[in-house]
Design a protein around this motif. Structure first.
Motif, short mmCIF file in Angstrom:
data_model
loop_
_atom_site.label_atom_id
_atom_site.label_comp_id
_atom_site.label_asym_id
_atom_site.label_seq_id
_atom_site.Cartn_x
_atom_site.Cartn_y
_atom_site.Cartn_z
N GLY A 1 0.93 -0.99 -0.07
CA GLY A 1 -0.14 -0.24 -0.13
C GLY A 1 0.83 0.75 -0.51
N GLY A 2 1.36 1.36 -0.73
CA GLY A 2 2.71 2.56 -0.66
C GLY A 2 3.95 2.86 0.34
N PHE A 3 4.01 1.68 1.72
CA PHE A 3 4.50 2.01 2.82
C PHE A 3 5.66 1.32 2.73
CE2 PHE A 3 0.96 4.58 3.35
CZ PHE A 3 1.83 6.14 3.52
N VAL A 4 6.43 0.79 3.46
CA VAL A 4 7.44 -0.45 4.04
C VAL A 4 7.57 -0.62 5.00
CG1 VAL A 4 9.98 -0.62 3.36
CG2 VAL A 4 9.00 0.69 1.68
N TYR A 5 7.70 -2.11 5.26
CA TYR A 5 7.85 -1.94 6.98
C TYR A 5 9.53 -2.91 7.29
CZ TYR A 5 2.78 -0.52 6.63
OH TYR A 5 1.64 0.09 6.61
N ARG A 6 10.12 -2.32 7.82
CA ARG A 6 11.02 -3.41 7.86
C ARG A 6 11.36 -3.84 9.49
NH1 ARG A 6 15.73 0.39 5.86
NH2 ARG A 6 14.32 1.77 7.24
N VAL A 7 12.41 -4.96 9.71
CA VAL A 7 13.12 -5.09 10.70
C VAL A 7 14.38 -4.99 11.15
CG1 VAL A 7 10.90 -6.55 11.75
CG2 VAL A 7 12.89 -7.06 9.86
N GLY A 8 14.60 -4.32 11.75
CA GLY A 8 16.22 -3.96 11.71
C GLY A 8 17.06 -4.93 13.30
N ALA A 9 18.64 -5.08 12.56
CA ALA A 9 19.36 -6.15 13.15
C ALA A 9 20.44 -5.14 14.03
CB ALA A 9 19.95 -7.11 12.70
N GLY A 10 20.03 -3.99 14.40
CA GLY A 10 21.27 -3.46 14.88
C GLY A 10 21.02 -1.87 14.82
N PRO A 11 20.15 -0.68 15.00
CA PRO A 11 19.29 -0.78 16.26
C PRO A 11 18.31 -1.73 15.89
CG PRO A 11 18.86 1.27 15.18
CD PRO A 11 20.31 0.62 14.37
N ASN A 12 18.00 -2.30 16.67
CA ASN A 12 17.29 -3.64 17.06
C ASN A 12 15.50 -2.28 16.82
OD1 ASN A 12 18.83 -4.72 17.96
ND2 ASN A 12 18.15 -5.52 19.94
N LEU A 13 14.85 -3.02 15.93
CA LEU A 13 13.46 -1.84 15.99
C LEU A 13 12.97 -2.22 14.94
CD1 LEU A 13 14.34 0.09 13.08
CD2 LEU A 13 15.25 1.23 14.60
N ILE A 14 10.86 -1.82 14.79
CA ILE A 14 10.65 -2.34 13.39
C ILE A 14 10.54 -0.65 13.22
CG2 ILE A 14 8.22 -3.68 12.68
CD1 ILE A 14 7.79 -4.84 15.17
N ASP A 15 10.25 -0.85 11.71
CA ASP A 15 10.21 0.74 11.35
C ASP A 15 8.82 1.28 10.21
OD1 ASP A 15 11.71 0.91 9.04
OD2 ASP A 15 13.01 1.70 10.00
N CYS A 16 8.26 1.91 9.82
CA CYS A 16 7.76 2.10 8.34
C CYS A 16 8.49 3.87 7.98
CB CYS A 16 6.22 2.08 9.28
SG CYS A 16 5.18 2.41 7.44
N LEU A 17 8.00 3.08 6.03
CA LEU A 17 8.46 4.10 5.64
C LEU A 17 7.75 4.58 5.02
CD1 LEU A 17 12.71 3.21 4.79
CD2 LEU A 17 11.77 4.27 6.50
N ASP A 18 7.93 5.65 3.77
CA ASP A 18 6.58 6.38 3.20
C ASP A 18 7.97 6.27 1.63
OD1 ASP A 18 6.21 7.45 0.72
OD2 ASP A 18 4.93 9.13 2.35
N ALA A 19 6.81 4.48 0.90
CA ALA A 19 7.93 4.26 -0.74
C ALA A 19 7.62 5.26 -1.40
CB ALA A 19 7.09 3.51 -1.11
N LYS A 20 7.43 6.20 -0.82
CA LYS A 20 7.09 8.01 -2.58
C LYS A 20 8.19 8.66 -1.84
CE LYS A 20 2.07 8.01 -3.26
NZ LYS A 20 1.25 8.56 -3.28
N THR A 21 8.99 8.57 -0.43
CA THR A 21 9.66 9.62 -0.18
C THR A 21 10.77 8.24 0.16
OG1 THR A 21 8.62 10.10 2.23
CG2 THR A 21 8.33 11.55 -0.61
N GLY A 22 10.81 8.16 1.02
CA GLY A 22 12.10 7.62 2.20
C GLY A 22 11.49 7.48 3.10
N LYS A 23 10.95 8.25 3.20
CA LYS A 23 10.56 9.22 4.62
C LYS A 23 10.49 8.57 5.56
CE LYS A 23 7.93 12.90 7.49
NZ LYS A 23 7.11 13.88 7.20
N THR A 24 10.89 8.92 6.98
CA THR A 24 10.38 7.60 8.38
C THR A 24 8.63 8.15 8.71
OG1 THR A 24 12.85 6.90 9.16
CG2 THR A 24 10.26 6.64 10.08
N VAL A 25 8.08 6.98 8.52
CA VAL A 25 6.63 7.45 9.33
C VAL A 25 6.77 7.45 11.30
CG1 VAL A 25 4.18 7.20 8.56
CG2 VAL A 25 5.15 6.54 6.96
N TRP A 26 7.01 5.95 10.95
CA TRP A 26 7.43 5.83 12.66
C TRP A 26 8.72 4.37 12.91
CZ3 TRP A 26 6.61 0.94 13.26
CH2 TRP A 26 5.50 -0.01 12.36
N GLN A 27 8.74 4.13 13.96
CA GLN A 27 9.60 3.42 14.21
C GLN A 27 9.34 2.67 15.62
OE1 GLN A 27 13.71 6.24 15.44
NE2 GLN A 27 13.44 4.91 13.36
#
Length: 422
Positions: free
Chosen positions: A324-350
Motif C-alpha cells: 500500500g505504498g509503505f515499507v515495513y522493515r525490521v532491524g538488527a542494530g538498532p533493534n527496531l520495526i519501522d515504517c517508511l513512505d515508499a514514495k519519499t523514503g521518509k520514516t513514518v514511525w519506528q
C-alpha cells in the motif's frame, strides 16, 4: 569427483508415509517468503497469541541450529538442518504438518568443513516445492530434488562455495524451472535448472571484484539474497540483488533485461531481498548501507530511475514488506520495526525492540509476524498511521528464521526446535 555424497537412506525416520502430490494450494507456504516470494500468505486466518506452553499444536527437536526457514506444502513441513556442528552432513527433513511426526530425512555428506560465521550455522537455505518436487540447496553440498515421498529425483554438484560468513540464499521455483542465486564467494552466478531433470537451462555469471570476501577496496562483499519472481508485460522476471547491482533476469532465457547499480561506502553486501510493489523496487543494502527506491522501467542500466536514497539505515538482514505504498522493515542494530513512505523514503514511525531481527517479516492480511533473535514473535498491524502492536509471543529459544504461514497455522524454526502454532 563430486564434493558431496548423497546418503539416500532415511535418517532417524520416525514414520514413513506416502504423500499425495496434490500440488501447491492457496493455503501453502511453498518457498522462502511464501508462494509469491513477497512475504504474504495467500489465504487464511492465523493465530496471534502463543508461548512455549500455550497454543502449540506440536514441537519437534531439530539436529542442529540453522537460519533456514520452514516451508509447508500439501500437509508436509520441509526444513533444512545440519546433522553435526561442522556441517559435514546436511539434511532436508520432512514432517507431518498435523502432528510433527518425521516422515523422512535425506542427507548429503561433504568431504571437508567449509567456513561460516558462528551466527550462520550450516542450514542457511530454505527449500522450495511445487507440489510434486521439493528442491534444496546445500551450497558446496549441491542442489537436490526429491519427490514428496523423499525419493531422489536428481542432484547437481555446482562446485565449491566458500565465504567466511557462509551461505544463505534459497532456490525459488518459477513454472518449470528452479532459479538459484549461488553467492557469496568467488564463484557467483544466477542459474535456471529444469525442475524435472536438473538440467542447466541458463546461467548468468556475475563479475566478482576482489577475492569474493572483500572487494577491490578491501571492504566486505557478498550476496545472500534470494531472487524474487515477478511478471511484467507477459514476461516472467527474477529480480535478484547481487553484491554491486540489482538484476532483472528473464526467467525463460536468462537475459539481463535491466540492472540497477548499488553503491555503498560500507562495502558491497546484499543480505535481504528486493521489495516490490507495482513498478517500484525498494532495497536495503547490507551492513547498515543505504536504502534506495527506483522505478523498474526501461532496459539496460536503469540506475537513473532512482527515486530516493537514504543513508545511515539499521542493519538489514531480513526482508520487509512493501504494501500500500509503505515499507515495513525490521532491524538488527538498532533493534527496531519501522515504517517508511515508499514514495519519499521518509520514516513514518519506528518502534524499538529488545532483541535484533534476522528473519524476514511474514504477513496475512493486515497482520504481520516478525520473530526476533530471542525467539519472540512480534505480531503487529500493517498500518502507516502508527505502530499497532497485537502481541508478543515468546518461545524461549533463539531464532534467525522467518515464520511460515500455512493453512491457518504458524510454523516457526528456532535453534533447537520446529514449532507449529494453532
Amino acid at each position: 569427483m563430486n564434493r558431496f555424497r548423497a546418503a539416500f537412506a532415511c535418517v532417524a525416520c520416525i514414520s514413513i508415509s506416502l504423500v499425495a502430490t496434490a500440488g501447491v494450494t492457496a493455503g501453502d507456504w511453498s518457498q522462502f517468503r511464501g508462494p509469491q516470494g513477497d512475504g504474504v500468505a495467500s489465504a487464511g486466518d492465523y493465530p496471534t497469541e502463543w508461548s512455549d506452553t500455550e497454543n502449540i499444536r506440536w514441537s519437534v527437536a531439530l539436529p542442529q541450529p540453522g537460519n533456514g526457514s520452514p516451508i509447508v506444502v500439501d500437509g508436509n513441513v520441509f526444513v533444512c538442518s545440519a546433522e553435526d556442528s561442522k556441517g559435514l552432513a546436511r539434511s532436508l527433513i520432512c514432517f507431518d504438518a498435523d502432528n510433527g511426526h518425521q516422515r523422512w530425512s535425506r542427507t548429503v555428506t561433504l568431504a571437508a568443513e567449509m567456513p561460516t560465521h558462528k551466527t550462520n550455522p550450516y542450514a542457511g537455505s530454505t527449500p522450495a516445492c511445487d507440489g510434486s518436487r521439493v528442491v534444496v540447496w546445500h551450497a558446496t553440498g549441491g542442489l537436490h530434488a526429491y519427490n514428496m515421498n523423499g525419493d531422489p529425483l536428481w542432484s547437481r554438484d555446482l562446485g565449491e562455495f566458500r565465504h567466511m560468513w557462509g551461505y544463505g540464499s534459497s532456490p525459488v521455483i518459477v513454472g518449470d524451472r528452479v532459479i538459484l542465486n549461488s553467492g557469496p564467494g568467488k564463484q557467483v552466478f544466477v542459474a535456471a535448472f529444469d525442475v524435472k531433470s536438473g538440467e542447466t537451462l541458463w546461467r548468468h555469471d556475475e563479475p566478482v571484484p576482489g577475492d569474493g570476501e572483500r572487494n577491490a577496496e578491501g571492504k566486505y562483499m557478498g550476496t545472500w539474497s534470494t531472487p524474487v519472481p515477478i511478471e511484467r508485460d507477459g514476461r516472467q522476471l527474477a529480480i535478484v540483488a547481487m553484491h554491486q547491482r540489482i538484476l532483472a533476469l528473464d526467467v525463460e532465457t536468462g537475459d539481463v533485461v535491466w540492472f540497477f547499480r548499488v553503491t555503498s561506502d560500507r562495502g558491497d553486501l546484499a543480505y535481504s531481498s528486493p521489495m516490490i510493489e507495482g513498478d517500484l523496487c525498494v532495497f536495503n543494502a547490507g551492513f547498515k548501507g543505504p536504502t534506495m527506491a527506483f522505478e523498474m522501467n526501461g532496459r539496460g542500466d536503469i540506475t537513473e530511475n532512482q527515486r530516493w536514497r537514504i543513508e545511515g539505515n539499521p542493519q538489514s538482514i531480513g526482508t520487509g514488506i512493501l504494501r500500500g505504498g509503505f515499507v515495513y522493515r525490521v532491524g538488527a542494530g538498532p533493534n527496531l520495526i519501522d515504517c517508511l513512505d515508499a514514495k519519499t523514503g521518509k520514516t513514518v514511525w519506528q518502534e524499538r525492540n529488545k532483541a535484533a531481527f534476522w528473519g524476514s517479516i511474514a504477513a496475512a492480511g493486515a497482520t504481520a509476524y516478525a520473530t526476533d533473535q530471542s525467539g519472540t514473535t512480534i505480531v503487529f498491524r500493517l498500518s502507516p498511521d502508527e505502530f499497532k502492536p497485537v502481541a508478543e509471543c515468546p518461545l524461549k529459544d533463539s531464532s534467525n528464521a522467518t515464520p511460515a504461514l500455512a493453512g491457518g497455522r504458524v510454523y516457526l524454526r528456532t535453534n533447537q526446535k520446529l514449532w507449529c502454532v494453532e
